[in-house]
Design a protein around this motif. Structure first.
Motif, short mmCIF file in Angstrom:
data_model
loop_
_atom_site.label_atom_id
_atom_site.label_comp_id
_atom_site.label_asym_id
_atom_site.label_seq_id
_atom_site.Cartn_x
_atom_site.Cartn_y
_atom_site.Cartn_z
N LYS A 1 -25.60 55.12 21.02
CA LYS A 1 -26.56 54.61 20.70
C LYS A 1 -26.03 53.97 19.48
CE LYS A 1 -30.69 55.49 17.29
NZ LYS A 1 -31.35 56.71 16.79
N LYS A 2 -26.19 52.12 19.45
CA LYS A 2 -25.36 51.67 18.89
C LYS A 2 -27.09 51.38 16.78
CE LYS A 2 -23.68 48.46 22.30
NZ LYS A 2 -23.71 47.45 22.77
N GLU A 3 -25.90 51.14 16.15
CA GLU A 3 -26.84 51.23 14.83
C GLU A 3 -26.10 50.38 13.97
OE1 GLU A 3 -27.76 54.25 13.09
OE2 GLU A 3 -29.02 55.44 14.03
N THR A 4 -26.54 49.56 13.17
CA THR A 4 -25.67 48.36 12.57
C THR A 4 -25.84 49.50 10.86
OG1 THR A 4 -26.70 46.46 13.89
CG2 THR A 4 -26.05 45.45 12.15
N ALA A 5 -24.84 49.01 10.70
CA ALA A 5 -24.79 49.24 8.94
C ALA A 5 -25.57 48.44 8.55
CB ALA A 5 -23.18 49.35 8.85
N GLN A 6 -24.85 48.40 7.16
CA GLN A 6 -25.45 47.68 6.20
C GLN A 6 -24.52 46.60 5.94
OE1 GLN A 6 -27.61 49.77 2.85
NE2 GLN A 6 -29.60 49.42 3.74
N SER A 7 -23.03 47.09 6.22
CA SER A 7 -22.00 45.86 5.55
C SER A 7 -21.06 46.94 6.63
CB SER A 7 -21.97 46.27 3.96
OG SER A 7 -21.25 48.07 3.82
N GLY A 8 -20.22 46.32 7.54
CA GLY A 8 -18.68 47.08 7.72
C GLY A 8 -19.39 47.12 9.56
N TRP A 9 -19.27 47.74 9.62
CA TRP A 9 -19.16 49.09 10.74
C TRP A 9 -19.82 50.15 11.18
CZ3 TRP A 9 -17.42 46.11 15.71
CH2 TRP A 9 -16.51 45.29 15.54
N ARG A 10 -20.77 50.35 11.83
CA ARG A 10 -21.07 52.35 11.93
C ARG A 10 -20.85 52.64 13.25
NH1 ARG A 10 -25.96 53.64 8.42
NH2 ARG A 10 -24.75 53.77 7.01
N ARG B 1 -14.06 46.64 6.86
CA ARG B 1 -12.33 46.09 6.42
C ARG B 1 -12.55 45.35 4.98
NH1 ARG B 1 -10.07 42.83 11.42
NH2 ARG B 1 -7.87 42.52 10.69
N GLY B 2 -11.58 45.60 4.76
CA GLY B 2 -11.09 44.79 3.27
C GLY B 2 -11.02 43.28 3.43
N ALA B 3 -12.13 42.47 2.15
CA ALA B 3 -11.60 40.74 1.74
C ALA B 3 -11.33 41.21 0.63
CB ALA B 3 -12.07 40.83 3.06
N HIS B 4 -10.53 39.57 0.47
CA HIS B 4 -10.35 39.56 -1.09
C HIS B 4 -10.31 40.31 -1.61
CE1 HIS B 4 -12.63 36.11 1.29
NE2 HIS B 4 -13.69 36.22 1.14
N GLY B 5 -9.38 40.96 -1.86
CA GLY B 5 -8.28 41.55 -2.25
C GLY B 5 -9.28 43.09 -2.95
N SER B 6 -10.19 43.68 -1.95
CA SER B 6 -11.12 45.30 -1.80
C SER B 6 -9.81 45.42 -0.25
CB SER B 6 -12.12 44.89 -1.38
OG SER B 6 -12.77 44.47 0.25
N PRO B 7 -10.61 47.01 -1.03
CA PRO B 7 -9.54 47.58 0.33
C PRO B 7 -10.48 47.72 1.07
CG PRO B 7 -10.04 49.49 -1.42
CD PRO B 7 -11.18 47.97 -2.15
N ASN B 8 -9.85 48.56 2.33
CA ASN B 8 -10.43 48.73 3.67
C ASN B 8 -11.01 50.48 3.55
OD1 ASN B 8 -9.15 46.88 4.98
ND2 ASN B 8 -7.25 48.49 5.33
N ALA C 1 -10.17 54.78 1.29
CA ALA C 1 -9.87 54.10 1.06
C ALA C 1 -8.14 53.21 0.55
CB ALA C 1 -10.24 53.77 -0.28
N ASP C 2 -7.53 52.43 1.94
CA ASP C 2 -6.92 51.97 1.77
C ASP C 2 -6.61 50.72 1.61
OD1 ASP C 2 -7.15 51.86 5.11
OD2 ASP C 2 -5.97 50.22 4.47
N ARG C 3 -5.62 49.50 1.25
CA ARG C 3 -5.06 48.59 1.22
C ARG C 3 -4.27 47.85 2.67
NH1 ARG C 3 -7.17 46.60 -3.64
NH2 ARG C 3 -8.67 47.82 -4.86
N GLY C 4 -4.22 48.74 3.24
CA GLY C 4 -2.72 48.16 4.50
C GLY C 4 -4.18 47.06 4.71
N ARG C 5 -3.73 46.78 6.13
CA ARG C 5 -3.99 45.64 7.06
C ARG C 5 -5.24 46.96 8.11
NH1 ARG C 5 0.72 44.71 8.41
NH2 ARG C 5 1.32 46.61 9.97
N GLY C 6 -6.43 45.91 7.65
CA GLY C 6 -7.61 46.29 8.03
C GLY C 6 -7.69 46.19 9.93
N PHE C 7 -8.38 47.19 10.11
CA PHE C 7 -8.47 46.75 12.38
C PHE C 7 -10.18 46.57 13.09
CE2 PHE C 7 -10.03 50.60 14.11
CZ PHE C 7 -11.00 51.72 12.67
N ASP C 8 -10.31 46.31 13.88
CA ASP C 8 -11.42 45.70 14.58
C ASP C 8 -11.62 47.35 15.40
OD1 ASP C 8 -13.44 44.87 15.79
OD2 ASP C 8 -12.77 43.36 16.45
N PRO C 9 -12.80 47.64 14.45
CA PRO C 9 -13.14 48.94 15.77
C PRO C 9 -13.41 48.77 17.40
CG PRO C 9 -13.72 48.82 13.39
CD PRO C 9 -13.33 47.44 13.87
#
Lengths: 100, 196
Positions: B162-171, B130-137, B79-87
């Protein structure tokens, strides 16, 4: 930490890389690569039997050397690849591109 | 469970790797070479991404490392609090096309952009939030703990995705495939990304 040793024997340059070749140490190797390419060396052997770990940054420098020497009509050969570095080369399918 | 917080610097990557390997081997059994190599490779790339990209231009950052070792699975959380990225914005690594003429194959070799490919290929499941509203990446790496003594090979790259969707974020889910070098085993390959 990475150690390099370069040996020129006739037309061949043997570059031995020891230790860890990663994001922290790859920039140093890039300077060595630049020198080898600038000098027009065409037969390069990378001796990697003492390379303990490599990451994508390290692979990138080796690929750069390979492409530049090839563009000049030369060849880069890899010997001694083993353990984690060997696994990474296999994963990226570079083991099938580099003469070994 | 092991938790530690380390400075987001390349110099601390080996310590993060050591913490994970120590946690995995805490029961007295050394992880087999293929597992050890996979963990080292994936964590190293993930650490590089955090230090060099998430915290680029930012000093004093930290990475929270958590390791959970179950009976059949290892889970590593970074977990980090830097800039998130879009995989999905990261160009997929393309392995050399061995069927192409040699010069074309050489010129198409990539010198960068291999990190995510290595992470996905070495792990069985990768989820990035990706972190949002103060939460970490948060990057979660999961690896099934299946002993294969004497095997020194990471999974070779599989190119069916194979594509799968995570419950949150990116899988980034790896998929099984038959490795040419060891057809008797099914190994993890590269997955693809899909945003929910």
């Amino acid at each position: 930490m990475t150690n390099y040793s370069r040996t020129d024997s006739g037309d061949e340059t043997i570059l031995r890389i020891e230790g860890t070749l990663d994001a922290a140490t790859a920039p140093d190797l890039r300077g060595v690569v630049d020198t080898i390419v600038d000098e027009g060396r065409l037969l390069i052997t990378l001796e990697l039997s003492s390379l303990r770990l490599i990451d994508s940054s390290g692979v990138g420098v080796i690929v750069s050397l390979f492409k530049r020497v090839r563009a000049n009509g030369g060849q880069v050969r890899i010997v001694g690849l083993r353990d984690q570095p060997r696994a990474i080369f296999r994963l990226l399918r570079l083991d099938r591109v580099f003469p070994t | 469970m092991v938790r530690l917080t380390l400075p987001a610097q390349l110099a601390f990557r080996d310590l993060a790797v050591t913490a994970v390997l120590t946690a995995v081997g805490a029961d007295g059994r050394e992880p087999p070479p293929h597992l050890r190599d996979a963990l080292i490779s994936a964590i190293s790339e993930a650490w590089n991404n955090i230090v060099l990209h998430a915290y680029r231009g930012i000093t004093g950052g930290h990475v929270d490392v958590a390791v959970f070792v179950g009976t059949d699975q290892i889970e590593i959380e970074l977990a980090d609090r830097g800039r998130g990225f879009d995989p999905s914005a990261v160009a997929e690594y393309t392995p050399p096309d061995l069927s192409a003429p040699e010069n074309e194959a050489v010129s198409s070799l990539r010198e960068g952009g291999m990190g995510l490919f290595i992470i996905r290929s070495c792990m069985d499941d990768v989820v990035y939030t990706r972190g949002a509203h103060g939460s970490p990446n948060v990057l979660v790496l999961k690896k099934r703990h299946v002993a294969a003594p004497g095997d020194h090979n990471l999974p070779s790259a599989g190119y069916t995705a194979k594509k799968e969707t995570a419950q949150s974020g990116w899988r980034m889910r790896s998929v099984g495939y038959a490795d040419e070098a060891a057809p008797q085993r099914v190994r993890g390959g590269v997955g693809s990304l899909k945003r929910k």
